[in-house]
Design a protein around this motif. Structure first.
Motif, short mmCIF file in Angstrom:
data_model
loop_
_atom_site.label_atom_id
_atom_site.label_comp_id
_atom_site.label_asym_id
_atom_site.label_seq_id
_atom_site.Cartn_x
_atom_site.Cartn_y
_atom_site.Cartn_z
N ILE A 19 19.48 -26.52 -51.10
CA ILE A 19 18.94 -26.58 -52.38
C ILE A 19 17.79 -27.67 -52.41
CG2 ILE A 19 19.10 -26.52 -55.02
CD1 ILE A 19 21.61 -25.02 -54.58
N ASN A 21 14.00 -29.92 -53.00
CA ASN A 21 13.06 -30.01 -54.09
C ASN A 21 11.70 -29.52 -53.56
OD1 ASN A 21 10.92 -32.07 -52.94
ND2 ASN A 21 12.91 -33.22 -52.71
N ALA A 43 17.53 -20.07 -54.46
CA ALA A 43 17.67 -20.49 -55.86
C ALA A 43 18.37 -19.22 -56.68
CB ALA A 43 16.30 -20.84 -56.52
N GLU A 44 18.65 -18.31 -55.88
CA GLU A 44 19.18 -17.19 -56.73
C GLU A 44 20.81 -17.10 -56.88
OE1 GLU A 44 18.10 -14.68 -58.65
OE2 GLU A 44 20.32 -14.29 -58.81
N LEU A 60 22.12 -30.27 -50.92
CA LEU A 60 22.06 -30.40 -52.35
C LEU A 60 20.85 -31.61 -52.63
CD1 LEU A 60 25.51 -29.83 -54.07
CD2 LEU A 60 23.87 -28.03 -53.14
N THR A 64 14.02 -32.42 -57.68
CA THR A 64 13.25 -31.88 -58.69
C THR A 64 13.96 -30.67 -59.65
OG1 THR A 64 12.42 -30.31 -57.18
CG2 THR A 64 10.77 -32.05 -57.72
N LEU A 65 14.82 -31.54 -60.34
CA LEU A 65 16.16 -30.76 -60.94
C LEU A 65 15.46 -30.07 -62.30
CD1 LEU A 65 18.74 -33.54 -61.57
CD2 LEU A 65 18.91 -31.73 -60.14
N THR A 66 16.23 -28.80 -62.49
CA THR A 66 16.06 -28.12 -63.61
C THR A 66 17.62 -27.78 -64.19
OG1 THR A 66 15.99 -25.76 -62.75
CG2 THR A 66 13.96 -26.91 -62.87
N GLN A 69 18.98 -25.14 -62.23
CA GLN A 69 19.46 -25.65 -60.69
C GLN A 69 20.45 -26.59 -60.78
OE1 GLN A 69 16.99 -28.67 -58.62
NE2 GLN A 69 16.28 -27.00 -57.14
N GLN A 72 23.26 -24.22 -60.48
CA GLN A 72 23.19 -23.59 -59.34
C GLN A 72 23.95 -24.48 -58.24
OE1 GLN A 72 22.87 -20.79 -58.07
NE2 GLN A 72 21.50 -20.77 -56.20
N MET A 73 23.54 -25.83 -58.46
CA MET A 73 24.09 -26.95 -57.37
C MET A 73 25.66 -26.81 -57.69
SD MET A 73 21.73 -30.25 -57.07
CE MET A 73 20.03 -29.93 -56.66
#
Ligand SMILES: Nc1ncnc2c1ncn2[C@@H]1O[C@H](COP(=O)(O)OP(=O)(O)OP(=O)(O)O)[C@@H](O)[C@H]1O
Ligand SMILES: Cc1ncsc1CCO
Ligand SMILES: [Mg+2]
Length: 266
Positions: A19, A21, A43-44, A60, A64-66, A69, A72-73
């Motif tokens: 995962i 950035n 990213a799915e 991991l 560039t976190l969202t 994400q 997801q992590m």
């Protein structure tokens, strides 16, 4: 130092699920490919378990976190734990941005992270030691780097790699220092991200010897950079990055042994 791990890595071609950035994703993919691993990014959420199952390790990267994400992590980290795949965490800028400190703490609570790889500012933050981190860069502070790395390893109960001019690798007790490298690494954004992925590649081939994997990853990456820099006549950061990726596919265990400056102790 088990230099035969390089041949093992190239023979096994482990899949590394990243995962990543969005700044350095291409460099991470290409450096993994060059050393002899097989990168995959996703990213799915619906394919997370299949990705973990085919992977030898998971990296991991918090660059560039969202919100999506972060979720997801958490999921990927827990799946990796379930399937006994090593988890490597790159806590980008965790010392500079309080939100990232919260995300990292939550991740470390819910996922068993095997190796944390960060610069001094990032590792100090996760050790709870005062340090002036500066964005994605290491920043400055007074504390001893070996003590910071050990404190982080003890606190987070995992192997820690504190990278910089010297890479300090520790499980809290044993300490290995890799003194290879070149200042050119600091001129290329994403050197650390590439190193974290490289650590995952070596962890994939020896998941039961994470200190050995970390040591070989640091020597391979920093030593290869040093070999490239020794052939360059001027500081050319972009050329360095291209030649670094080229050289990762060509470097031999013998070249790394010759350039190696590694010490270990308790
Ligand atoms: N001054 C230096 N001299 C020698 N090697 C260095 C130096 N600074 C960094 N390195 C090497 O650069 C690599 C990346 O480590 P660094 O600590 O710069 O990561 P980082 O701060 O996370 O980088 P980035 O934010 O660009 O991803 C490591 O292999 C490290 O040994
Ligand atoms: C510049 C930058 N910003 C977020 S991640 C990243 C790449 C270094 O990790
Ligand atoms: Mg970094």
């Amino acid at each position: 130092m088990d230099l035969s791990l390089l041949a093992t890595l190239r023979a096994k071609n482990p899949i590394v699920f990243n995962i990543a950035n969005f700044v350095t994703v291409q460099d991470v993919a290409n450096s993994l490919n060059s050393i002899g691993a097989s990168p995959i990014m996703s990213a799915e959420p619906q394919e997370a378990e299949a990705m973990v199952q085919i992977a030898g390790a998971v990296c991991l990267n918090m660059g560039t976190l969202t919100t999506a994400q972060v979720t997801q992590m958490q999921a990927v980290g827990q799946l990796a734990n379930l399937h006994h795949k090593p988890v490597i965490l790159d806590p980008v800028a965790v010392g500079a941005i309080p939100y990232r400190q919260q995300v990292a703490q939550d991740l470390l609570q819910t996922v068993k992270v095997d190796i944390i790889r960060g610069n001094a500012g990032e590792i100090a933050a996760l050790a709870g030691i005062d340090w002036q981190a500066r964005g994605i860069d290491a920043g400055s502070g007074q504390a001893d780097l070996v003590q910071i790395a050990q404190a982080c390893a003890v606190k987070q109960r995992c192997v820690v790699i504190l990278s910089g001019p010297t890479d300090v690798i520790t499980d809290g007790q044993q300490v290995i220092q890799v003194k290879n490298g070149t200042p050119l690494f600091q001129l290329h954004v994403g050197s650390g991200d590439m190193l974290s992925a490289m650590v995952a590649a070596f962890a994939a081939i020896c998941p039961d010897q994470l200190l050995a994997a970390a040591q070989m990853a640091c020597l391979t990456f920093a030593g290869t950079g040093e070999l490239v820099a020794s052939q360059m006549t001027a500081n050319r950061p972009a050329t360095f990055a291209i030649e670094l990726i080229d050289k990762l596919s060509l470097v031999t265990a013998e070249e790394l042994e010759n350039v190696s400056r590694v010490s270990s102790g308790k």
